[in-house]
Design an enzyme around this catalytic site. Structure first.
Site, PDB file in Angstrom:
ATOM      1  N   LEU A  42       0.872  -1.138  -0.070  1.00 33.80           N
ATOM      2  CA  LEU A  42       0.112   0.128  -0.104  1.00 33.80           C
ATOM      3  C   LEU A  42       0.831   1.200  -0.017  1.00 33.80           C
ATOM      4  O   LEU A  42       1.773   1.142   0.779  1.00 33.80           O
ATOM      5  CB  LEU A  42      -0.949  -0.038   1.164  1.00 33.80           C
ATOM      6  CG  LEU A  42      -1.991  -1.228   1.200  1.00 33.80           C
ATOM      7  CD1 LEU A  42      -2.670  -1.084   2.394  1.00 33.80           C
ATOM      8  CD2 LEU A  42      -2.505  -1.623   0.013  1.00 33.80           C
ATOM      9  N   HIS A  43       0.384   2.303  -0.725  1.00 35.05           N
ATOM     10  CA  HIS A  43       1.106   3.422  -0.715  1.00 35.05           C
ATOM     11  C   HIS A  43      -0.119   4.694  -0.533  1.00 35.05           C
ATOM     12  O   HIS A  43      -1.213   4.355  -0.284  1.00 35.05           O
ATOM     13  CB  HIS A  43       1.727   4.041  -2.210  1.00 35.05           C
ATOM     14  CG  HIS A  43       0.946   3.454  -3.139  1.00 35.05           C
ATOM     15  ND1 HIS A  43      -0.304   3.942  -3.494  1.00 35.05           N
ATOM     16  CD2 HIS A  43       1.146   2.474  -4.324  1.00 35.05           C
ATOM     17  CE1 HIS A  43      -0.675   3.733  -4.681  1.00 35.05           C
ATOM     18  NE2 HIS A  43       0.078   2.607  -5.132  1.00 35.05           N
ATOM     19  N   HIS A  46      -3.537   4.177  -2.300  1.00 34.08           N
ATOM     20  CA  HIS A  46      -4.420   3.326  -1.457  1.00 34.08           C
ATOM     21  C   HIS A  46      -5.010   3.787  -0.333  1.00 34.08           C
ATOM     22  O   HIS A  46      -6.143   3.691  -0.099  1.00 34.08           O
ATOM     23  CB  HIS A  46      -3.896   2.002  -1.279  1.00 34.08           C
ATOM     24  CG  HIS A  46      -3.376   1.283  -2.251  1.00 34.08           C
ATOM     25  ND1 HIS A  46      -1.906   1.064  -2.301  1.00 34.08           N
ATOM     26  CD2 HIS A  46      -3.867   0.447  -3.286  1.00 34.08           C
ATOM     27  CE1 HIS A  46      -1.640   0.352  -3.526  1.00 34.08           C
ATOM     28  NE2 HIS A  46      -2.577  -0.059  -4.178  1.00 34.08           N
ATOM     29  N   GLN A  70      -5.696 -12.962 -11.607  1.00 31.63           N
ATOM     30  CA  GLN A  70      -5.675 -11.744 -12.786  1.00 31.63           C
ATOM     31  C   GLN A  70      -3.963 -11.790 -13.362  1.00 31.63           C
ATOM     32  O   GLN A  70      -3.939 -10.450 -13.990  1.00 31.63           O
ATOM     33  CB  GLN A  70      -5.949 -10.307 -12.145  1.00 31.63           C
ATOM     34  CG  GLN A  70      -5.084  -9.995 -10.793  1.00 31.63           C
ATOM     35  CD  GLN A  70      -5.826  -8.872 -10.171  1.00 31.63           C
ATOM     36  OE1 GLN A  70      -6.936  -8.748  -9.526  1.00 31.63           O
ATOM     37  NE2 GLN A  70      -5.399  -7.677 -10.477  1.00 31.63           N
ATOM     38  N   GLN A 157      -8.846   5.943 -10.093  1.00 27.60           N
ATOM     39  CA  GLN A 157      -9.049   6.220 -11.607  1.00 27.60           C
ATOM     40  C   GLN A 157      -7.494   5.685 -12.376  1.00 27.60           C
ATOM     41  O   GLN A 157      -7.513   5.330 -13.460  1.00 27.60           O
ATOM     42  CB  GLN A 157      -8.896   7.861 -11.650  1.00 27.60           C
ATOM     43  CG  GLN A 157      -9.131   8.301 -12.928  1.00 27.60           C
ATOM     44  CD  GLN A 157      -8.659   9.662 -13.422  1.00 27.60           C
ATOM     45  OE1 GLN A 157      -8.910  10.797 -12.465  1.00 27.60           O
ATOM     46  NE2 GLN A 157      -7.988  10.130 -14.451  1.00 27.60           N
ATOM     47  N   LYS A 158      -6.490   5.566 -11.361  1.00 28.64           N
ATOM     48  CA  LYS A 158      -5.411   4.954 -12.019  1.00 28.64           C
ATOM     49  C   LYS A 158      -5.600   3.952 -12.797  1.00 28.64           C
ATOM     50  O   LYS A 158      -4.773   3.628 -13.938  1.00 28.64           O
ATOM     51  CB  LYS A 158      -4.254   4.637 -10.632  1.00 28.64           C
ATOM     52  CG  LYS A 158      -3.156   3.831 -11.219  1.00 28.64           C
ATOM     53  CD  LYS A 158      -2.199   4.598 -11.666  1.00 28.64           C
ATOM     54  CE  LYS A 158      -0.641   3.705 -11.703  1.00 28.64           C
ATOM     55  NZ  LYS A 158      -0.662   2.330 -11.810  1.00 28.64           N
ATOM     56  N   GLN A 162     -10.107  -0.681 -15.850  1.00 26.31           N
ATOM     57  CA  GLN A 162     -10.678  -1.664 -14.521  1.00 26.31           C
ATOM     58  C   GLN A 162     -11.979  -1.224 -13.918  1.00 26.31           C
ATOM     59  O   GLN A 162     -12.882  -1.701 -13.885  1.00 26.31           O
ATOM     60  CB  GLN A 162      -9.517  -1.713 -13.306  1.00 26.31           C
ATOM     61  CG  GLN A 162     -10.172  -2.321 -12.107  1.00 26.31           C
ATOM     62  CD  GLN A 162      -8.968  -2.812 -11.279  1.00 26.31           C
ATOM     63  OE1 GLN A 162      -8.185  -3.716 -11.302  1.00 26.31           O
ATOM     64  NE2 GLN A 162      -8.953  -1.934 -10.013  1.00 26.31           N
ATOM     65  N   MET A 193       1.511   6.953  -8.520  1.00 24.94           N
ATOM     66  CA  MET A 193       2.180   5.985  -7.342  1.00 24.94           C
ATOM     67  C   MET A 193       1.701   4.742  -8.082  1.00 24.94           C
ATOM     68  O   MET A 193       0.402   4.465  -8.249  1.00 24.94           O
ATOM     69  CB  MET A 193       1.286   6.219  -6.008  1.00 24.94           C
ATOM     70  CG  MET A 193       2.110   7.505  -5.375  1.00 24.94           C
ATOM     71  SD  MET A 193       1.782   7.967  -3.706  1.00 24.94           S
ATOM     72  CE  MET A 193       2.348   9.283  -3.209  1.00 24.94           C
ATOM     73  N   SER A 195       2.639   0.163  -6.675  1.00 22.97           N
ATOM     74  CA  SER A 195       3.247  -0.768  -6.282  1.00 22.97           C
ATOM     75  C   SER A 195       4.290  -1.331  -6.898  1.00 22.97           C
ATOM     76  O   SER A 195       5.288  -1.808  -6.305  1.00 22.97           O
ATOM     77  CB  SER A 195       2.266  -2.021  -5.831  1.00 22.97           C
ATOM     78  OG  SER A 195       1.099  -1.502  -4.880  1.00 22.97           O
TER      79      SER A 195
END
Ligand code: AMP
Length: 292
Positions: A42-43, A46, A70, A157-158, A162, A193, A195
């Site tokens: 997590l960053h 998240h 996935q 939104q990143k 999805q 950002m 992971s």
């Protein structure tokens, strides 16, 4: 919705049935439950979704599950960062009520064979380069929404495509969860950002910045009056190559709902990019025009 009185300490669930019972108990008290599905590592991005979820719900739950279905063979499932202690500390710093961190067999018990086939919006872009990816996403998200009996689910939104895939799944399968989009959180220099940013060495980190730079330049061209979506996409691609990306999977200007490439800009249009820096694949996007 009631006002939270203090920052809760997350209760950690490894078993999905206990987690589901807890969520049901909250709902029977009349509380709204929101979920933020994640794969951990997590960053701030998240954590921002957990905070946003709190604005919509009484109870915030975060799932941490590196979802094997996935990932295609050869992708980074095994080496995906797993940072449990730091994740839990981060979640407790913002205050969440529960964390679901199940082992894979809890989500996919032996003989598991039901999958959610995603809508057509899953086919372009990521779907071209990661053909089975979204079926893994829709299946696990459907399961997580059911486990939490979620009133609200928050996504970033990143991962724009999805979100579009999940919105359509929820609508078409009549899943009674409201989907909320949180904005992309960026490093101070603009890099979204992720992971996966931790895979980048310092030299690659510099070149990775060309993704957000190219997207911002695209948005600036729109502000300056450019309406031709094909011209915008060509310039976007050129900026990425000039910026030192090793390869570009796609650089498009697309409809915000269908994700089909556009000839002319229209409300809700989005610029989306996927590219490689060294061995790392990164994605990012910007919304070019508000929806009408
Ligand atoms: P992940 O665990 O990275 O697959 O993502 C879990 C959720 O966090 C997804 O809804 C992502 O879209 C979201 N997310 C990832 N990175 C960011 C970011 N930089 N800003 C906001 N949300 C993000």
């Amino acid at each position: 919705m009631t006002e939270p009185t203090s920052i809760p300490v997350a209760r950690v669930f490894r078993h999905s049935n206990e987690f589901q019972s807890q969520c049901l108990a909250w709902q029977r008290q009349g509380e709204l439950v929101g979920i933020v599905p994640t794969m951990g590592a997590l960053h701030e991005g998240h954590l921002s979704l957990a905070k946003l979820c709190r604005q919509h719900c009484d109870r915030v739950v975060v799932s941490i599950f590196v979802n094997p279905t996935q990932f295609a063979p050869g992708e980074d499932f095994e080496r995906y960062p797993r940072t449990w202690e730091a994740d839990l500390a981060g979640l407790n710093s913002v205050g969440v009520d529960a964390v679901l961190a199940p082992p894979a067999l809890e989500i996919y018990p032996p003989g598991f064979s039901t999958f959610v086939k995603p809508a057509k919006v899953a086919e372009p872009l990521e779907g071209q380069f990661r053909p089975s990816h979204y079926q893994g996403v829709t299946t696990v998200v459907a399961k997580l929404l059911n486990l939490a009996r979620a009133d609200v689910a928050v996504f970033g939104q990143k991962d724009y495509q999805q979100l579009a895939v999940i919105r359509q799944m929820v609508q078409e399968l009549s899943i009674p969860t409201r989907i909320v989009m949180g904005p992309t959180i960026r490093e101070s220099d603009g890099l979204a950002m992720s992971s996966r940013n931790g895979y980048l060495n310092p030299e690659e980190r510099v070149r990775a910045l060309s993704i957000s730079r190219a997207l911002f330049a695209c948005r600036d061209r729109v502000s300056s009056g450019e309406q031709d979506a094909r011209e915008l996409a060509v310039a976007l691609m050129q900026d990425l190559i000039d910026g030192g990306l090793d390869s570009v999977d796609y650089a498009v200007v697309a409809d915000g709902n269908t994700l089909e490439s556009l000839d002319r800009l229209r409300p809700g249009a989005v610029a989306l990019v996927a590219g490689h820096v060294g061995k790392t694949r990164l994605i990012d996007n910007v919304i070019l025009l508000p929806t009408s």
